[in-house]
Design a protein around this motif. Structure first.
Motif, PDB file in Angstrom:
ATOM      1  N   ALA A  17       0.840  -1.200   0.000  1.00  0.00           N
ATOM      2  CA  ALA A  17       0.000   0.000   0.000  1.00  0.00           C
ATOM      3  C   ALA A  17       0.876   1.252   0.000  1.00  0.00           C
ATOM      4  CB  ALA A  17      -0.948  -0.013   1.196  1.00  0.00           C
ATOM      5  N   SER A  18       1.964   1.220   0.761  1.00  0.00           N
ATOM      6  CA  SER A  18       2.890   2.359   0.777  1.00  0.00           C
ATOM      7  C   SER A  18       3.555   2.539  -0.577  1.00  0.00           C
ATOM      8  CB  SER A  18       3.968   2.162   1.851  1.00  0.00           C
ATOM      9  OG  SER A  18       3.384   2.155   3.132  1.00  0.00           O
ATOM     10  N   LEU A  19       3.960   1.449  -1.194  1.00  0.00           N
ATOM     11  CA  LEU A  19       4.557   1.508  -2.525  1.00  0.00           C
ATOM     12  C   LEU A  19       3.570   2.090  -3.528  1.00  0.00           C
ATOM     13  CD1 LEU A  19       6.707   0.855  -4.681  1.00  0.00           C
ATOM     14  CD2 LEU A  19       5.757  -1.461  -4.771  1.00  0.00           C
ATOM     15  N   ASP A  20       2.339   1.605  -3.492  1.00  0.00           N
ATOM     16  CA  ASP A  20       1.322   2.101  -4.414  1.00  0.00           C
ATOM     17  C   ASP A  20       1.069   3.592  -4.221  1.00  0.00           C
ATOM     18  OD1 ASP A  20       1.036  -0.417  -5.521  1.00  0.00           O
ATOM     19  OD2 ASP A  20      -0.764  -0.916  -4.370  1.00  0.00           O
ATOM     20  N   ALA A  21       0.990   4.036  -2.970  1.00  0.00           N
ATOM     21  CA  ALA A  21       0.747   5.459  -2.694  1.00  0.00           C
ATOM     22  C   ALA A  21       1.905   6.319  -3.182  1.00  0.00           C
ATOM     23  CB  ALA A  21       0.513   5.663  -1.197  1.00  0.00           C
ATOM     24  N   ALA A  22       3.126   5.877  -2.932  1.00  0.00           N
ATOM     25  CA  ALA A  22       4.298   6.638  -3.371  1.00  0.00           C
ATOM     26  C   ALA A  22       4.364   6.680  -4.895  1.00  0.00           C
ATOM     27  CB  ALA A  22       5.575   6.027  -2.792  1.00  0.00           C
ATOM     28  N   ALA A  23       4.062   5.567  -5.533  1.00  0.00           N
ATOM     29  CA  ALA A  23       4.082   5.523  -6.996  1.00  0.00           C
ATOM     30  C   ALA A  23       3.008   6.442  -7.571  1.00  0.00           C
ATOM     31  CB  ALA A  23       3.870   4.084  -7.472  1.00  0.00           C
ATOM     32  N   ASP A  24       1.804   6.391  -7.011  1.00  0.00           N
ATOM     33  CA  ASP A  24       0.724   7.257  -7.483  1.00  0.00           C
ATOM     34  C   ASP A  24       1.100   8.729  -7.370  1.00  0.00           C
ATOM     35  OD1 ASP A  24      -1.029   5.267  -8.253  1.00  0.00           O
ATOM     36  OD2 ASP A  24      -2.150   5.274  -6.357  1.00  0.00           O
ATOM     37  N   ALA A  25       1.778   9.084  -6.296  1.00  0.00           N
ATOM     38  CA  ALA A  25       2.163  10.482  -6.068  1.00  0.00           C
ATOM     39  C   ALA A  25       3.132  10.990  -7.138  1.00  0.00           C
ATOM     40  CB  ALA A  25       2.772  10.640  -4.678  1.00  0.00           C
ATOM     41  N   THR A  26       3.867  10.092  -7.758  1.00  0.00           N
ATOM     42  CA  THR A  26       4.820  10.495  -8.800  1.00  0.00           C
ATOM     43  C   THR A  26       4.287  10.256 -10.208  1.00  0.00           C
ATOM     44  OG1 THR A  26       5.913   8.342  -8.804  1.00  0.00           O
ATOM     45  CG2 THR A  26       6.806  10.010  -7.303  1.00  0.00           C
ATOM     46  N   GLY A  27       3.083   9.675 -10.300  1.00  0.00           N
ATOM     47  CA  GLY A  27       2.509   9.394 -11.611  1.00  0.00           C
ATOM     48  C   GLY A  27       3.090   8.163 -12.271  1.00  0.00           C
ATOM     49  N   LEU A  28       3.717   7.304 -11.478  1.00  0.00           N
ATOM     50  CA  LEU A  28       4.304   6.079 -12.011  1.00  0.00           C
ATOM     51  C   LEU A  28       3.533   4.874 -11.510  1.00  0.00           C
ATOM     52  CD1 LEU A  28       8.090   6.825 -11.393  1.00  0.00           C
ATOM     53  CD2 LEU A  28       6.880   6.960 -13.572  1.00  0.00           C
ATOM     54  N   GLY A  29       3.660   3.774 -12.210  1.00  0.00           N
ATOM     55  CA  GLY A  29       3.142   2.511 -11.711  1.00  0.00           C
ATOM     56  C   GLY A  29       4.095   1.981 -10.656  1.00  0.00           C
ATOM     57  N   PRO A  30       3.653   1.025  -9.852  1.00  0.00           N
ATOM     58  CA  PRO A  30       4.504   0.510  -8.777  1.00  0.00           C
ATOM     59  C   PRO A  30       5.825  -0.079  -9.258  1.00  0.00           C
ATOM     60  CG  PRO A  30       2.322  -0.513  -8.721  1.00  0.00           C
ATOM     61  CD  PRO A  30       2.337   0.439  -9.863  1.00  0.00           C
ATOM     62  N   SER A  31       5.827  -0.786 -10.367  1.00  0.00           N
ATOM     63  CA  SER A  31       7.077  -1.382 -10.861  1.00  0.00           C
ATOM     64  C   SER A  31       8.060  -0.315 -11.315  1.00  0.00           C
ATOM     65  CB  SER A  31       6.794  -2.342 -12.016  1.00  0.00           C
ATOM     66  OG  SER A  31       6.079  -3.458 -11.551  1.00  0.00           O
ATOM     67  N   SER A  32       7.567   0.668 -12.061  1.00  0.00           N
ATOM     68  CA  SER A  32       8.450   1.744 -12.529  1.00  0.00           C
ATOM     69  C   SER A  32       8.996   2.549 -11.361  1.00  0.00           C
ATOM     70  CB  SER A  32       7.692   2.671 -13.487  1.00  0.00           C
ATOM     71  OG  SER A  32       7.361   1.981 -14.666  1.00  0.00           O
ATOM     72  N   TYR A  33       8.146   2.812 -10.380  1.00  0.00           N
ATOM     73  CA  TYR A  33       8.588   3.564  -9.206  1.00  0.00           C
ATOM     74  C   TYR A  33       9.654   2.778  -8.452  1.00  0.00           C
ATOM     75  CZ  TYR A  33       8.610   6.011  -4.771  1.00  0.00           C
ATOM     76  OH  TYR A  33       9.011   6.696  -3.659  1.00  0.00           O
ATOM     77  N   ALA A  34       9.415   1.493  -8.211  1.00  0.00           N
ATOM     78  CA  ALA A  34      10.382   0.666  -7.484  1.00  0.00           C
ATOM     79  C   ALA A  34      11.705   0.604  -8.247  1.00  0.00           C
ATOM     80  CB  ALA A  34       9.817  -0.736  -7.268  1.00  0.00           C
ATOM     81  N   ARG A  35      11.625   0.484  -9.551  1.00  0.00           N
ATOM     82  CA  ARG A  35      12.851   0.448 -10.357  1.00  0.00           C
ATOM     83  C   ARG A  35      13.632   1.744 -10.203  1.00  0.00           C
ATOM     84  NH1 ARG A  35      13.529   0.507 -16.788  1.00  0.00           N
ATOM     85  NH2 ARG A  35      15.684  -0.194 -16.867  1.00  0.00           N
ATOM     86  N   ARG A  36      12.927   2.873 -10.273  1.00  0.00           N
ATOM     87  CA  ARG A  36      13.598   4.173 -10.141  1.00  0.00           C
ATOM     88  C   ARG A  36      14.272   4.289  -8.767  1.00  0.00           C
ATOM     89  NH1 ARG A  36      10.507   9.623 -11.374  1.00  0.00           N
ATOM     90  NH2 ARG A  36      11.321   9.249 -13.439  1.00  0.00           N
ATOM     91  N   VAL A  37      13.577   3.901  -7.712  1.00  0.00           N
ATOM     92  CA  VAL A  37      14.116   4.018  -6.354  1.00  0.00           C
ATOM     93  C   VAL A  37      15.316   3.091  -6.156  1.00  0.00           C
ATOM     94  CG1 VAL A  37      13.598   3.609  -3.909  1.00  0.00           C
ATOM     95  CG2 VAL A  37      11.953   4.830  -5.346  1.00  0.00           C
ATOM     96  N   VAL A  38      15.207   1.863  -6.621  1.00  0.00           N
ATOM     97  CA  VAL A  38      16.312   0.909  -6.471  1.00  0.00           C
ATOM     98  C   VAL A  38      17.546   1.390  -7.230  1.00  0.00           C
ATOM     99  CG1 VAL A  38      17.089  -1.427  -7.071  1.00  0.00           C
ATOM    100  CG2 VAL A  38      14.873  -1.092  -5.968  1.00  0.00           C
ATOM    101  N   MET A  39      17.347   1.842  -8.446  1.00  0.00           N
ATOM    102  CA  MET A  39      18.492   2.292  -9.235  1.00  0.00           C
ATOM    103  C   MET A  39      19.121   3.547  -8.627  1.00  0.00           C
ATOM    104  SD  MET A  39      18.768  -0.183 -11.192  1.00  0.00           S
ATOM    105  CE  MET A  39      20.228   0.409 -11.987  1.00  0.00           C
ATOM    106  N   ALA A  40      18.316   4.436  -8.056  1.00  0.00           N
ATOM    107  CA  ALA A  40      18.861   5.613  -7.374  1.00  0.00           C
ATOM    108  C   ALA A  40      19.681   5.179  -6.161  1.00  0.00           C
ATOM    109  CB  ALA A  40      17.734   6.558  -6.959  1.00  0.00           C
TER     110      ALA A  40
END
Length: 113
Positions: A17-40
């Motif tokens: 749920a936290s991942l989904d909320a954070a992804a929504d806040a950036t306009g990304l899907g959960p997978s794209s958001y997680a990928r961006r965070v991990v790579m950063a």
């Protein structure tokens, strides 16, 4: 584009749920958001695709519908071309669907109220 490999992670319901909320806040899907965070986290930037906005989603549905209607029209034309009869009810249904689809596309052009 380089080939990708899938990586799976396990999350609790609260973590997801936290991942989904954070992804929504950036306009990304959960997978794209997680990928961006991990790579950063490992010091690399990566390109990610934005989640389609509502207009893009509606346009995608309309284009899919248009493709299906076009396929039916093509089949009817092929059938008529070889001497087959096309029933009036079928033509009326196609006309109704084209009218509905036209209205949906026109509605996409109108500014939101």
């Amino acid at each position: 584009m380089a080939a990708t490999k899938t990586t799976t992670i396990r999350l609790t319901a609260d973590e997801r749920a936290s991942l989904d909320a954070a992804a929504d806040a950036t306009g990304l899907g959960p997978s794209s958001y997680a990928r961006r965070v991990v790579m950063a986290a490992v010091g690399r930037e990566t390109a990610v695709r934005r989640r389609p906005d509502r207009l893009a989603q509606a346009l995608g549905r309309a284009l899919g519908d248009l493709g299906r209607v076009g396929n039916v029209v093509n089949q009817l034309a092929r059938h008529a071309h070889v001497g087959g009869r096309v029933q009036a009810e079928v033509l009326a249904a196609v006309r109704t669907e084209l009218t509905r689809l036209t209205a949906a596309v026109i509605a996409l052009r109108e500014p939101p109220r």
